[in-house]
Design a protein around this motif. Structure first.
Motif, PDB file in Angstrom:
ATOM      1  N   THR A 140       0.628  -1.255  -0.026  1.00  0.00           N
ATOM      2  CA  THR A 140       0.010  -0.082   0.088  1.00  0.00           C
ATOM      3  C   THR A 140       0.626   1.296   0.000  1.00  0.00           C
ATOM      4  O   THR A 140       0.379   2.417  -0.172  1.00  0.00           O
ATOM      5  CB  THR A 140      -1.014   0.090   1.372  1.00  0.00           C
ATOM      6  OG1 THR A 140      -0.245  -0.282   2.237  1.00  0.00           O
ATOM      7  CG2 THR A 140      -2.065  -1.053   1.161  1.00  0.00           C
TER       8      THR A 140
ATOM      9  N   PRO B 234       0.267   5.241  -4.100  1.00  0.00           N
ATOM     10  CA  PRO B 234      -0.849   6.115  -4.163  1.00  0.00           C
ATOM     11  C   PRO B 234      -0.316   7.590  -4.166  1.00  0.00           C
ATOM     12  O   PRO B 234      -1.475   8.394  -4.416  1.00  0.00           O
ATOM     13  CB  PRO B 234      -1.818   5.713  -3.015  1.00  0.00           C
ATOM     14  CG  PRO B 234      -0.657   5.155  -1.965  1.00  0.00           C
ATOM     15  CD  PRO B 234       0.411   4.500  -2.808  1.00  0.00           C
ATOM     16  N   THR B 235       0.801   8.019  -3.652  1.00  0.00           N
ATOM     17  CA  THR B 235       1.150   9.554  -3.911  1.00  0.00           C
ATOM     18  C   THR B 235       2.333   9.603  -4.721  1.00  0.00           C
ATOM     19  O   THR B 235       3.262  10.173  -4.097  1.00  0.00           O
ATOM     20  CB  THR B 235       1.447   9.816  -2.056  1.00  0.00           C
ATOM     21  OG1 THR B 235       2.060   8.807  -1.805  1.00  0.00           O
ATOM     22  CG2 THR B 235       0.010   9.878  -1.389  1.00  0.00           C
TER      23      THR B 235
ATOM     24  N   GLY C 122      -5.438   3.751 -10.239  1.00  0.00           N
ATOM     25  CA  GLY C 122      -4.891   2.629  -9.558  1.00  0.00           C
ATOM     26  C   GLY C 122      -3.442   2.379  -9.996  1.00  0.00           C
ATOM     27  O   GLY C 122      -2.806   1.640  -9.414  1.00  0.00           O
TER      28      GLY C 122
ATOM     29  N   GLU D 202      -0.979   4.676 -10.365  1.00  0.00           N
ATOM     30  CA  GLU D 202       0.033   5.815 -10.222  1.00  0.00           C
ATOM     31  C   GLU D 202       1.438   5.133  -9.875  1.00  0.00           C
ATOM     32  O   GLU D 202       1.400   4.337  -9.236  1.00  0.00           O
ATOM     33  CB  GLU D 202      -0.743   6.805  -9.031  1.00  0.00           C
ATOM     34  CG  GLU D 202      -2.052   7.274  -9.622  1.00  0.00           C
ATOM     35  CD  GLU D 202      -3.213   6.588  -9.442  1.00  0.00           C
ATOM     36  OE1 GLU D 202      -2.965   5.352  -8.969  1.00  0.00           O
ATOM     37  OE2 GLU D 202      -4.236   6.938  -9.598  1.00  0.00           O
TER      38      GLU D 202
END
Length: 455
Positions: free
Chosen positions: A348, A385-386, A412, A414
């Protein structure tokens, strides 16, 4: 502000709200800046080659024409220099003929907008370059005859081919179907995940459903030109020393021409601009007559033709071999280092795409300088995600690593993308991996704080 500016401004605001807004970024990558560029496609570091610079300047000084070509190839821009370079490429890549373009984009748009005919089919990998899609939008192939298959998935390709063959067998116009061509559009090395196409498997499946005289396989080698194969001839040439056929699982030579059209581009490892399409003389003549980007564009300037001649002198020299070996060694090093780091980091926060298919299992006993059984890729897509925040963090540490966000990649997907260059040092790569570790530790600490706050 005009009404047009107001409407366009709202659309741009929408991109900003979705964190998809694009703008130009300027970076000082001189040795005094302290910044290390991990976003460049200059895989062989040829743009900084002192020997290449010297050879280029010397050749410019001895050449009467060094500026523009003065017109399109069909007008005044077809010079002996252009024709001689095409001849060199035909011989170097072992191709029937070749045709220069101002860019890989122009070449793909030219081919896919003009060559496929209304009764043909086009099957393409879902991650094939945007230029292929732009070409198809301008083509005469109906939308229902343009079919994508799941990225690098032989079973998905087989499912799509079954659809075509089943439709052909039930069609009332079977004679037309028998004469239609099935185009298969692939890339040898994909630029977002840095993974290779499993070419032998895909082409064996194509042979299973479509007769050879109805196939046209187009391989975009933009990211493998200059890097793989003997003297940088590309993946197709590496798979068989006589480019234009592949090897089956039993290492037997299959029918010549299994890759019918190859696109080799000059804006990445070659360090210049432009592209060459390797194809049959008939396809070449057809493009000269029908490809609008070629017909209505000024030909490559003489300065670029001279630069390409100089680059190919390097690619065919010991210096070129050394640069390719260096790049492969650096690739192995960073992959091993990242595997160790990411084994301790939650998906994640940061992770690589799933392990790709080993694309060339039949070549484990071949010369590793040509193409190892699991060739290293100079491209790594680190999913997060960032991506913007990670890119900014790495920039603060002295590394230029650019974020990639939708619509360039699907939601999704990225990521930040790391690109290696042959001139890099191992120590610099170790520092980048350490910075990624610092980022991961920071994010894991933040998540721990969030969990404790909820208790």
């Amino acid at each position: 502000m005009t009404e047009l500016d107001a409407r366009l401004g709202k659309l741009l605001d929408g991109r900003k709200e979705k964190n998809r807004f694009r703008s130009f970024k300027e970076y000082d990558t001189t040795s005094d800046s302290g910044l290390v560029d991990f976003s460049s496609n200059d895989y062989l570091s040829l743009t900084s080659s002192k020997a290449l610079r010297k050879a280029y300047i010397e050749r410019l000084a001895s050449t009467p024409s060094i500026f523009g070509s003065t017109g399109s190839r069909l007008l005044s821009g077809c010079t002996p220099s252009h024709s001689l370079l095409e001849k060199r490429f035909s011989e170097f890549f072992n191709a029937p003929s070749s045709l220069l373009f101002n860019s890989g984009w122009d070449a793909n748009v030219s081919f896919f907008s003009s060559v496929p005919q209304p009764n043909d089919w086009i099957i393409y990998d879902e991650l094939v370059h945007a230029s292929v899609h732009s070409g198809l939008r301008s083509s005469r192939i109906p939308l229902e005859r343009r079919i994508s298959f799941s990225h690098n998935d032989p079973l998905s390709l087989e499912d799509k081919l079954k659809i075509i063959t089943n439709q052909a067998s039930s069609s009332s116009s079977s004679k037309k179907q028998e004469k239609s061509t099935v185009f298969l559009a692939l890339e040898s090395l994909y630029s977002m995940d840095g993974d290779f196409s499993p070419l032998p498997k895909l082409l064996d499946i194509l042979d299973k459903y479509i007769s050879r005289n109805r196939q046209c396989v187009i391989l975009d080698e933009a990211h493998s030109t200059g890097v793989y194969g003997k003297q940088g001839r590309g993946i197709t040439h590496a798979l068989a020393e006589e480019g234009g056929f592949e090897l089956d699982s039993n290492k037997r030579k299959r029918g010549k021409g299994r890759v019918d059209v190859r696109l080799m581009t000059f804006g990445k490892a070659v360090g210049c601009s432009g592209a060459v399409l390797l194809c049959s003389p008939t396809v070449r003549s057809f493009l000269i007559n029908f490809a609008r980007p070629l017909i209505f564009s000024t030909a490559l300037p003489h300065s670029t033709i001279i630069a390409l001649e100089c680059v190919w002198d390097v690619l065919q020299s010991e210096e070129g071999d050394q640069r390719r070996r260096s790049l492969m060694s650096l690739s192995t090093h960073i992959h091993n280092s990242l595997d160790k780091l990411l084994s301790k980091v939650p998906h994640t926060i940061l992770h690589l795409p799933p392990d790709p298919i080993i694309p060339f299992p039949d070549l484990s006993d071949r010369d590793t300088d040509i193409l190892p059984s699991k060739p290293g890729s100079p491209i790594l897509g680190l999913l997060t995600p960032t991506p913007h925040a990670l890119s900014a963090f790495l920039l603060s540490k002295g590394f230029i690593v650019r974020p990639v966000v939708p619509p360039t990649v699907p939601p999704g997907g990225e990521r930040v993308r790391i690109c290696l260059r042959a001139g890099m040092r191992y120590g610099i790569i170790d520092k980048l991996v350490a910075a990624l570790g610092d980022w991961a530790d920071l994010k894991m600490a933040e998540k721990d704080q969030e969990v404790r706050a909820k208790l």
